[in-house]
Design an enzyme around this catalytic site. Sequence first.
Site, mmCIF file in Angstrom:
data_model
loop_
_atom_site.group_PDB
_atom_site.id
_atom_site.type_symbol
_atom_site.label_atom_id
_atom_site.label_comp_id
_atom_site.label_asym_id
_atom_site.label_seq_id
_atom_site.Cartn_x
_atom_site.Cartn_y
_atom_site.Cartn_z
ATOM 1 C CG HIS A 111 57.953 -21.298 -21.588
ATOM 2 N ND1 HIS A 111 59.135 -21.759 -21.047
ATOM 3 C CD2 HIS A 111 56.991 -22.124 -21.112
ATOM 4 C CE1 HIS A 111 58.896 -22.817 -20.297
ATOM 5 N NE2 HIS A 111 57.598 -23.061 -20.306
ATOM 6 C CG ASP A 113 53.674 -23.533 -18.502
ATOM 7 O OD1 ASP A 113 54.774 -23.685 -19.069
ATOM 8 O OD2 ASP A 113 53.505 -23.688 -17.273
ATOM 9 C CG HIS A 261 58.128 -21.104 -16.150
ATOM 10 N ND1 HIS A 261 56.832 -20.748 -16.420
ATOM 11 C CD2 HIS A 261 58.276 -22.349 -16.662
ATOM 12 C CE1 HIS A 261 56.219 -21.721 -17.049
ATOM 13 N NE2 HIS A 261 57.071 -22.717 -17.225
ATOM 14 N NE ARG A 283 53.132 -27.878 -16.642
ATOM 15 C CZ ARG A 283 53.348 -27.381 -17.845
ATOM 16 N NH1 ARG A 283 54.492 -26.761 -18.110
ATOM 17 N NH2 ARG A 283 52.448 -27.497 -18.792
HETATM 18 C C1 SIN Z 1 58.040 -26.035 -17.329
HETATM 19 O O1 SIN Z 1 58.262 -25.261 -18.241
HETATM 20 O O2 SIN Z 1 56.917 -26.241 -16.898
HETATM 21 C C2 SIN Z 1 59.193 -26.771 -16.676
HETATM 22 C C3 SIN Z 1 59.909 -25.925 -15.686
HETATM 23 C C4 SIN Z 1 61.071 -26.672 -15.067
HETATM 24 O O3 SIN Z 1 61.297 -27.842 -15.388
HETATM 25 O O4 SIN Z 1 61.759 -26.078 -14.247
#
Ligand code: SIN
Length: 292
Positions: A111, A113, A261, A283
């Site tokens: 996806h 974000d 990602h 994050r």
């Molecule tokens: C996310 O989708 O922001 C998480 C990515 C991760 O935990 O590696």
Amino acid sequence: MQIPTAPSPETADAGVQVRPVSGALGAEVLGVDLSQPLSDEAFAAIRQAFLEHLVIFFRDQAITPAQHRAFAARFFELDSHPFVQGLENIPQILEIVKQPDEFRNWGGTWHADVTFQPDPSVGAVLLAREVPDYGGDTLFANMYLAYETLSDGMKRLLEGLEAVHDSGEVGAFYANFKGMRATSGSRTQSVHPVVRTHPETGRKALFVNSVYTSHFKDMTVEESHPLLHYLCSHAVRAEFTCRFRWRPGSVAVWDNRVTQHSPIDDDFRARKGDAGFRRVMHRATFAGERPV
Ligand code: SIN
């Protein structure tokens, strides 16, 4: 077909070394201690690497949540998540937790974000706080390459096409993750171009993903499915990706406008019902901009 641009080889500027990690995207940045003030020259070299390689990685960064926020805020303004609460004293930092008995990672499918928002986030700075010795790596994919490798006929078909991005039921963001807490945000949908142009590089990128893009505007879900399924699968072909193995203190900074990602759900002990690994990430999310 346009020949995709290869990443530039290792470069160094203001003591910052940039070392590509795959043919598609991603570069490791060396010579930087994020717990110390960064000179404008060093930050300019980092920002250039971010634009050129789409996702950049740092190792062994012993930084506090406040230092994490300060580093992220040098790139762009920050935003909190619409549906999941951030840290109590630093709401711009989202704690992403996979408990040992949970086998899915939060966001564990390809996806970009929050593309359901009218102004989806420009990117994020993800810091590994607690990760296993192996497992729970994250994949990244290059959406410029996803667009540039389409045929001219497909590019013409996508010109002007728009798609609906839908958050789905808000509970899905936290209900299966005991370590994550809800906000009062509600289900959101937005319409975006299927091909967007990066405002700084001027390059075009494919902008659909299999989690949030539900259908093309003015078409039904069923009508949209074959082409959307093709585009979402094409976008994450192995040759458009890199894979990052986390260690505590590793940091990734990605450009959410032109990447996708996917953290890998490979905790097979937890999947069998045994105790698996705990994975905790912090994050800081960049605020959004309208895709054009
Ligand atoms: C996310 O989708 O922001 C998480 C990515 C991760 O935990 O590696």
